[in-house]
Motif scaffolding. Structure first.
Motif, mmCIF file in Angstrom:
data_model
loop_
_atom_site.group_PDB
_atom_site.id
_atom_site.type_symbol
_atom_site.label_atom_id
_atom_site.label_comp_id
_atom_site.label_asym_id
_atom_site.label_seq_id
_atom_site.Cartn_x
_atom_site.Cartn_y
_atom_site.Cartn_z
ATOM 1 N N ASP A 88 0.832 -1.201 0.000
ATOM 2 C CA ASP A 88 0.000 0.000 0.000
ATOM 3 C C ASP A 88 0.866 1.250 0.000
ATOM 4 O O ASP A 88 0.583 2.216 -0.717
ATOM 5 N N MET A 91 2.770 1.583 -3.560
ATOM 6 C CA MET A 91 1.901 1.872 -4.699
ATOM 7 C C MET A 91 1.120 3.177 -4.519
ATOM 8 O O MET A 91 0.920 3.919 -5.479
ATOM 9 N N SER A 92 0.696 3.480 -3.303
ATOM 10 C CA SER A 92 -0.084 4.704 -3.091
ATOM 11 C C SER A 92 0.768 5.959 -3.234
ATOM 12 O O SER A 92 0.243 7.047 -3.495
ATOM 13 N N LEU A 110 0.559 8.379 -9.644
ATOM 14 C CA LEU A 110 0.195 6.984 -9.834
ATOM 15 C C LEU A 110 0.160 6.634 -11.312
ATOM 16 O O LEU A 110 -0.167 7.467 -12.162
ATOM 17 N N VAL A 114 -3.364 2.192 -12.005
ATOM 18 C CA VAL A 114 -3.409 2.053 -10.547
ATOM 19 C C VAL A 114 -4.516 2.923 -9.963
ATOM 20 O O VAL A 114 -4.641 4.106 -10.292
ATOM 21 N N GLU A 116 -7.265 2.971 -6.108
ATOM 22 C CA GLU A 116 -7.384 2.476 -4.731
ATOM 23 C C GLU A 116 -7.800 1.007 -4.681
ATOM 24 O O GLU A 116 -7.299 0.234 -3.854
ATOM 25 N N ILE A 119 -4.830 -1.274 -5.734
ATOM 26 C CA ILE A 119 -3.827 -1.313 -4.658
ATOM 27 C C ILE A 119 -4.289 -2.259 -3.560
ATOM 28 O O ILE A 119 -3.509 -3.060 -3.037
ATOM 29 N N ARG A 120 -5.569 -2.177 -3.199
ATOM 30 C CA ARG A 120 -6.116 -3.054 -2.164
ATOM 31 C C ARG A 120 -6.038 -4.514 -2.578
ATOM 32 O O ARG A 120 -5.709 -5.385 -1.770
ATOM 33 N N SER A 123 -2.402 -5.724 -2.563
ATOM 34 C CA SER A 123 -1.999 -5.819 -1.153
ATOM 35 C C SER A 123 -2.548 -7.091 -0.521
ATOM 36 O O SER A 123 -1.860 -7.762 0.260
#
Length: 269
Positions: A88, A91-92, A110, A114, A116, A119-120, A123
């Motif tokens: 997280d 990538m964030s 980003l 990519v 949210e 990314i989740r 992860s």
């Protein structure tokens, strides 16, 4: 029955029964662990399906550097055991996927693919591989629940050597640097402390407790709002920059004054 009774009385019978019992316990435990891995990832991401989606995304965008099973290659390190928090954070902040190779991956916008959700999902997949630090919750990183005064003490004791007293960042060795913290979110700051990205050490919960981490976040976010009553901030880097500006401006002023004085004397003569 006679054979069974004779076997039960054999000296090795008790050991055979013990080995069989241990094998059965091991098989049951392994079955529960395998079944629980997606559930563990779901704790960090919210959906069990994220693990499968994350694997697909990993194979499409990350496998070429980190290996088929995230075991790492000569290009990139292993991701087994790094946890969802590390993914997280990287990538964030736009550090991953990485651009050109260098001593340190910089913060950047980003990538187009990519968001949210992705990314989740990635992860969750990495979390399922070998556990590791999970993404902190909103309460863990809420600056309003921290003690900025205590956080300032902890920050000055552990962080200013690299990040400067206001988190403005600074240079390290071999082309590396401590980044500016002004763009970092509270979640990213917490994740950096528990995962140790780049040249940063890991501050686990025995070194700095979760409550102390939250107080440090409170200080970092609060100091951003401080004004500079003395005038120009000069990047808030510290006395080196201030001294350089004072020296250059002072010498220049003295030189101009000397030129003006000597020019005035020439006009009189």
């Amino acid at each position: 029955m006679t054979r069974i009774t004779a076997w039960r009385r054999h000296p090795l019978a008790r050991y055979a029964v013990l080995i069989l019992a241990l094998a059965l316990v091991g098989m049951v435990y392994a079955a529960f662990v395998q079944a629980g891995k997606p559930a563990d990832a779901a704790l960090a991401t919210g959906k069990v399906d994220d693990v499968a989606e994350g694997r697909s995304l990993f194979e499409a965008h990350c496998m070429s550097c980190h290996g088929t099973n995230a075991q790492g290659t000569t290009t990139a390190p292993t991701l087994i055991g790094v946890g969802a928090a590390a993914v997280d954070f990287q990538m964030s902040t736009g550090r991953m996927p990485a651009g050109a190779p260098g001593p340190q991956a910089p913060r950047k916008p980003l990538a187009e693919w990519v968001d949210e959700t992705k990314i989740r999902q990635i992860s969750a997949y990495v979390q399922s591989l070998g556990g590791g630090p999970q993404v902190p919750g909103a309460e863990q990183v809420d600056p309003k629940l921290g003690d900025a005064g205590k956080g300032g003490e902890l920050f000055r004791a552990n962080c200013i050597q690299c990040h400067n007293w206001v988190g403005a960042g600074g240079a390290l060795t071999q082309g590396k640097y401590a980044p500016n913290l002004n763009e970092s979110t509270p979640t990213q700051i917490y994740e950096a402390m528990i995962t140790g990205p780049q040249a940063m050490p890991v501050f686990n919960d025995t070194t700095i407790t979760p409550e102390e981490k939250r107080s440090m976040i409170a200080y970092i976010t609060q100091v951003r709002e401080q004004r500079d009553p003395g005038g120009f901030a000069l990047g808030r880097i510290g006395p080196v920059t201030e001294g350089l500006v004072a020296f250059v401006v002072g010498i220049a002023a003295l030189a101009l004054a000397a030129i003006w004085i000597t020019a005035k004397k020439r006009q009189k003569s």
